[in-house]
Design an enzyme around this catalytic site. Structure first.
Site, PDB file in Angstrom:
ATOM      1  N   LYS A  40       0.841  -1.205   0.000  1.00 55.45           N
ATOM      2  CA  LYS A  40       0.000   0.000   0.000  1.00 55.45           C
ATOM      3  C   LYS A  40       0.874   1.253   0.000  1.00 55.45           C
ATOM      4  O   LYS A  40       2.068   1.184   0.324  1.00 55.45           O
ATOM      5  CB  LYS A  40      -0.918  -0.013   1.222  1.00 55.45           C
ATOM      6  N   TYR A 266      13.817  31.418   3.322  1.00 55.25           N
ATOM      7  CA  TYR A 266      12.575  32.055   3.786  1.00 55.25           C
ATOM      8  C   TYR A 266      12.615  32.284   5.293  1.00 55.25           C
ATOM      9  O   TYR A 266      13.025  31.398   6.048  1.00 55.25           O
ATOM     10  CB  TYR A 266      11.383  31.139   3.512  1.00 55.25           C
TER      11      TYR A 266
HETATM   12  C1  LIG Z   1      -0.417  -1.714   6.845  1.00 55.64           C
HETATM   13  C2  LIG Z   1      -0.983  -2.993   7.282  1.00 55.64           C
HETATM   14  C3  LIG Z   1      -0.169  -4.126   7.408  1.00 55.64           C
HETATM   15  C4  LIG Z   1       1.336  -4.076   7.287  1.00 55.64           C
HETATM   16  O1  LIG Z   1       1.855  -3.596   8.523  1.00 55.64           O
HETATM   17  P1  LIG Z   1       3.407  -3.480   8.830  1.00 55.64           P
HETATM   18  O2  LIG Z   1       3.463  -3.048  10.248  1.00 55.64           O
HETATM   19  O3  LIG Z   1       3.941  -2.440   7.902  1.00 55.64           O
HETATM   20  O4  LIG Z   1       4.031  -4.794   8.586  1.00 55.64           O
HETATM   21  C5  LIG Z   1      -0.776  -5.338   7.698  1.00 55.64           C
HETATM   22  N1  LIG Z   1      -2.109  -5.415   7.892  1.00 55.64           N
HETATM   23  C6  LIG Z   1      -2.923  -4.336   7.809  1.00 55.64           C
HETATM   24  C7  LIG Z   1      -4.382  -4.497   8.052  1.00 55.64           C
HETATM   25  C8  LIG Z   1      -2.387  -3.086   7.521  1.00 55.64           C
HETATM   26  O5  LIG Z   1      -3.196  -2.017   7.462  1.00 55.64           O
END
Ligand SMILES: *Cc1c(COP(=O)(O)O)cnc(C)c1O
Length: 376
Positions: A40, A266
């Site tokens: 993701k 800035y």
């Molecule tokens: C993002 C996510 C993961 C992965 O988590 P990590 O801590 O990055 O390994 C797994 N399951 C769900 C439901 C998530 O939202």
């Protein structure tokens, strides 16, 4: 001297050999489980399509993303493996998910109805993962409702129960709380099975759960962070054999001298305490390097640390290289990564921002080119 290799002003380098090694290290910790590679948010900033191909190349069985758009990107890149959508979706997205064969989650009557409407009976059944809220308090069905919802999915003419999942709130940090969550999940699965419902693929652990111990009954684990060679803060001193895959680099766009007392950037937030040399780099908050780094943080050049001075602009920032003799326009600057034995980690950068390593790599915007090393 480091010879510049990139034609870009600033870029992200992703070492796919590191990702492949990280997959091996994770498999050693969860040898019985399938891997669901979480890609993701553009694979936590690493580049989702390229990372997905590498993961599949080393046998990762499934992928997971947060949104339908993310899943469609992978499908459009030719990825055929199962893709789980970890977050709830809206009505229009549900139709797209069904058409693209993405596997959404369901957690209440409304989400099931929505998915049923988008996957008309008569076609292939749409695989759905029932998400159970065992104590994270975010998404998911209450454990006492899970069996009834699972039965609805299993009976549906258009849906199939592909899996049953939960997510841990404090793995590695509060083992007692995690045990309660795991116990609730185990009981939920028992009730489902004793009602004659096959829960499908069971998955509970993300990186934290994988590193802190096993959820023995799970058929799969869902690593994200660890794929990229990063660890949760509580596990920072563990020897797990992970290697960070991401580096962030830039070339100087301007190198110039300033006298003592000169203002920079800035808001005139820095004044040179003595005559010095400044390098301007073409990376700023528009690339995901936030303004909180004004007079806060370092970069590496010629293997030495040089402080960020003055404000961070949308497209650039300034570094005091007075302490590093001989810097030229051919020298690479490293904002995250290694150089000549020196290193800046995503964790150090996270501390400077008062956040966590997850946010540091995920913040890196699409306008930074990704250079994929050792990709297949
Ligand atoms: C993002 C996510 C993961 C992965 O988590 P990590 O801590 O990055 O390994 C797994 N399951 C769900 C439901 C998530 O939202």
């Amino acid at each position: 001297m480091t010879v510049a290799r990139s034609p870009h002003r600033a870029w992200v380098e992703v070492d796919h050999a590191a990702i492949r090694g990280n997959v091996r290290a994770i498999r050693e910790r969860a040898p019985q489980a399938e891997l669901i590679g979480v890609v993701k948010a553009n694979a936590y900033g690493h580049g989702d399509v390229a990372v997905a191909h590498t993961l599949i190349g080393v046998g990762v069985e499934r992928l997971a993303v947060a949104t339908v758009d993310e899943g469609m990107r992978l499908r459009e890149a030719g990825i055929r493996e199962p893709i789980i959508l970890l977050w709830g979706i809206g009505p229009e997205e549900a139709r797209q998910a069904a058409a693209a064969g993405l596997e959404p989650i369901a957690y209440d009557a409304r989400s099931i109805e929505l998915l049923e409407r988008s996957a008309p009976a008569g076609g292939d059944k749409l695989g759905v993962h029932l998400k159970v809220d065992t104590g994270l308090g975010r998404q998911g069905a209450a454990p006492e409702d899970a069996v009834e919802l699972a039965a609805r999915i299993a009976r549906s003419p258009s849906l199939a129960l592909a899996g049953t999942m939960s997510h841990l709130a404090v793995p590695g940090e509060d083992e007692a709380y995690s045990e309660v969550q795991v116990l609730r999940m185990a009981r939920t699965l028992d009730s489902m099975r004793s009602s004659g419902i096959d829960p499908g693929l069971v998955h509970v652990s993300a990186t934290g759960g994988i590193l802190s111990g096993s959820v023995g009954f799970a058929g799969a684990v869902r690593p994200g962070l660890s794929l990229y060679g990063l660890m949760p803060a509580w596990a920072a001193d563990r020897e797990v054999g992970l290697r960070p895959a991401l580096s962030l680099k830039a070339l100087p766009l301007r190198i110039f001298e300033l006298p003592s007392g000169a203002a920079i950037g800035y808001g005139l937030r820095f004044r040179t305490p003595q005559a010095t040399r400044i390098a301007t780099l073409g990376i700023g908050y528009g690339d995901g390097w936030p303004r909180v780094h004004a007079n806060n943080g370092f970069v590496l050049v010629r293997g030495q640390r040089a402080p960020i001075v003055g404000a961070v602009s949308m497209d650039g920032l300034t570094v005091d290289i007075g302490g590093v003799p001989g810097v030229t326009y051919d020298d690479e600057f490293v904002l995250i990564g290694e150089q000549e034995g020196a290193r800046i980690t995503a964790e150090q950068v996270a501390d400077e921002r008062r956040t966590i390593n997850y946010e540091v790599t995920t913040a890196l915007r699409g306008r930074l080119p990704r250079i994929h090393l050792a990709a297949e």
